[in-house]
Structures are given as structure tokens and as C-alpha cells.
Motif scaffolding. Structure first.
Motif, PDB file in Angstrom:
ATOM      1  N   GLU A 140      -6.139  11.461  -1.812  1.00  0.00           N
ATOM      2  CA  GLU A 140      -5.999  10.869  -0.536  1.00  0.00           C
ATOM      3  C   GLU A 140      -6.420  11.664   0.818  1.00  0.00           C
ATOM      4  N   PRO A 190       0.755  -1.360   0.071  1.00  0.00           N
ATOM      5  CA  PRO A 190      -0.116   0.162  -0.054  1.00  0.00           C
ATOM      6  C   PRO A 190       0.934   1.409   0.072  1.00  0.00           C
ATOM      7  N   LEU A 200      -2.437   7.215  -4.148  1.00  0.00           N
ATOM      8  CA  LEU A 200      -3.845   7.219  -4.336  1.00  0.00           C
ATOM      9  C   LEU A 200      -4.376   8.540  -4.626  1.00  0.00           C
ATOM     10  N   ILE A 242      -4.507   5.274   3.310  1.00  0.00           N
ATOM     11  CA  ILE A 242      -3.840   3.895   3.784  1.00  0.00           C
ATOM     12  C   ILE A 242      -4.162   3.940   5.212  1.00  0.00           C
ATOM     13  N   ALA A 258      -4.571   0.066   1.297  1.00  0.00           N
ATOM     14  CA  ALA A 258      -5.199   1.055   0.634  1.00  0.00           C
ATOM     15  C   ALA A 258      -6.565   0.785   0.325  1.00  0.00           C
TER      16      ALA A 258
END
Length: 208
Positions: free
Chosen positions: A26, A18, A23, A32, A44
Motif C-alpha cells: 500500500e 475498500p 492491499l 485507498i 481501492a
């Protein structure tokens, strides 16, 4: 590595944890998070209410060659909400080349291929890769689950991956149940309204 892949040389494996994933947005759409059921204690996650390439693995310097075939596995589980149906398409994904600005594979995963009780191994087939590519995942159906969680993404170089065997009940390339449930879409995303994608089942031949 998962038990099914422990016989493969580490030189033939890219193990995306992850912390190595990119991402989108995020903190709002992705994060995460601690997950004691994940192999490394972290996962993730992406919410299913947004349509974006939420979780990405950029190959870049992790890939030590260009033009070789790699078999891809995603280890995934859903997080159910109070109103989640557990039906329909859970998420989609694909490979995208930054250099060629085109998609070399697009697939959907039906919720019936996942497990509410824990992580499942999804065999995403064999693909020809180069360092300018990324693998992306995007939510499709907000009603099916609240979030999708990723333990890790494995890229295993061919021909080493040909000898791998998954346990019964998991995803495997020769699993006829998988072949009927998972499809690859070949057009470049995003598609225009009304377009109909060419469709091919993952087991038919490598996606190139």
C-alpha cells in the motif's frame, strides 16, 4: 447496497468496502483514495505495472458459515493513462484457501467488459466458501489501463442470489456475452512455465 441487491436480506450479504480490503504494498502499488463516483466516496486502486495479488478480501470472521455457496460481484472501473490501449485482459483474480493452500477458482476479465465512463458490476459466479479463504485480484496488462479501481466486493449467499437481475448492459450470470468473455482457471497458482490451465466458462456450473 446497489439497486440490484437491495431485495436481499443483509444477513445474506458481505459487503466489502475498500477499508475492509487488504492491499499489497500500500502506498506504492495500491492505495485507498477519495473517489466521488464510488458508492461510499472511497475506492481501492491497484496499478497495472506490477504482477502481484494486489487487492485481497480475506473472509475470516465476516463469513458466518463454512461450505455454503456464495455468488460474488465486483464493482470495478479502469483509470486510463495517456498511452492506455483499452484492449486485452484488464486483470485477473481467484479464490485461495489458506488452510488448503490451493486455488479454487481463477478468472480473467477482458477490458471490453469494463467501462471507461464509470463502474461496472462484474458477476464472478457462485463459489463454495469457508472462512479460511480470500478473493484476490492482480493486474495483468499494463498497456490496457493505468490503474484498476474497486468500489466494493459483494458476496451474496445462495439461494438468495439466484433471484437477482442486473440491468441490461451490466454483467449478469445469464448474459451470453459474458459467458464468452470470462473464464475460470482451476490450477493452483502460481503456474509453472509451460503449464496449460483447465478452462471453464463461469456460467457452466458453480466452481468448487
Amino acid at each position: 447496497l446497489p439497486e440490484f441487491a437491495r431485495s436481499v436480506s443483509r444477513a445474506d450479504v458481505i459487503d466489502f468496502q475498500p477499508s475492509m480490503m487488504t492491499l499489497a504494498m500500500e502506498g506504492s502499488l495500491t492505495k485507498i483514495e477519495d473517489d466521488p463516483t464510488a458508492s461510499g466516496g472511497k475506492a481501492a486502486s491497484m496499478v497495472t505495472r506490477a504482477k502481484s495479488w494486489s487487492v485481497q478480501t480475506h473472509l475470516g470472521s465476516y463469513l458466518d458459515s463454512s461450505g455454503e455457496d456464495w455468488r460474488i460481484f465486483a464493482i470495478v472501473r479502469p483509470r486510463m493513462g495517456a498511452d492506455s490501449t483499452g484492449k486485452g485482459i484488464a486483470f485477473e483474480g481467484g479464490l485461495y484457501s489458506d488452510s488448503g493452500m490451493k486455488s479454487s477458482g481463477r478468472f480473467t476479465v477482458d477490458f471490453s467488459r469494463l467501462s471507461k465512463d464509470g463502474y461496472k458490476i462484474l458477476d464472478l459466479g457462485t463459489h463454495t466458501l469457508d472462512p479460511g479463504m480470500m478473493l484476490w485480484f492482480a493486474p495483468v496488462n499494463a498497456a490496457a489501463a493505468e490503474e484498476i479501481l474497486f468500489d466494493r466486493i459483494l458476496f451474496i449467499r445462495e439461494p438468495a442470489a439466484k433471484s437477482l437481475k442486473l440491468n441490461s448492459g451490466s454483467f449478469g450470470r445469464k448474459n451470453p456475452d459474458l459467458m464468452g468473455k470470462m473464464s475460470v482457471f482451476l490450477p493452483t497458482p502460481p503456474m509453472k512455465s509451460g503449464d496449460r490451465p483447465l478452462q471453464r466458462r463461469i456460467g457452466d456450473s458453480p466452481t468448487r
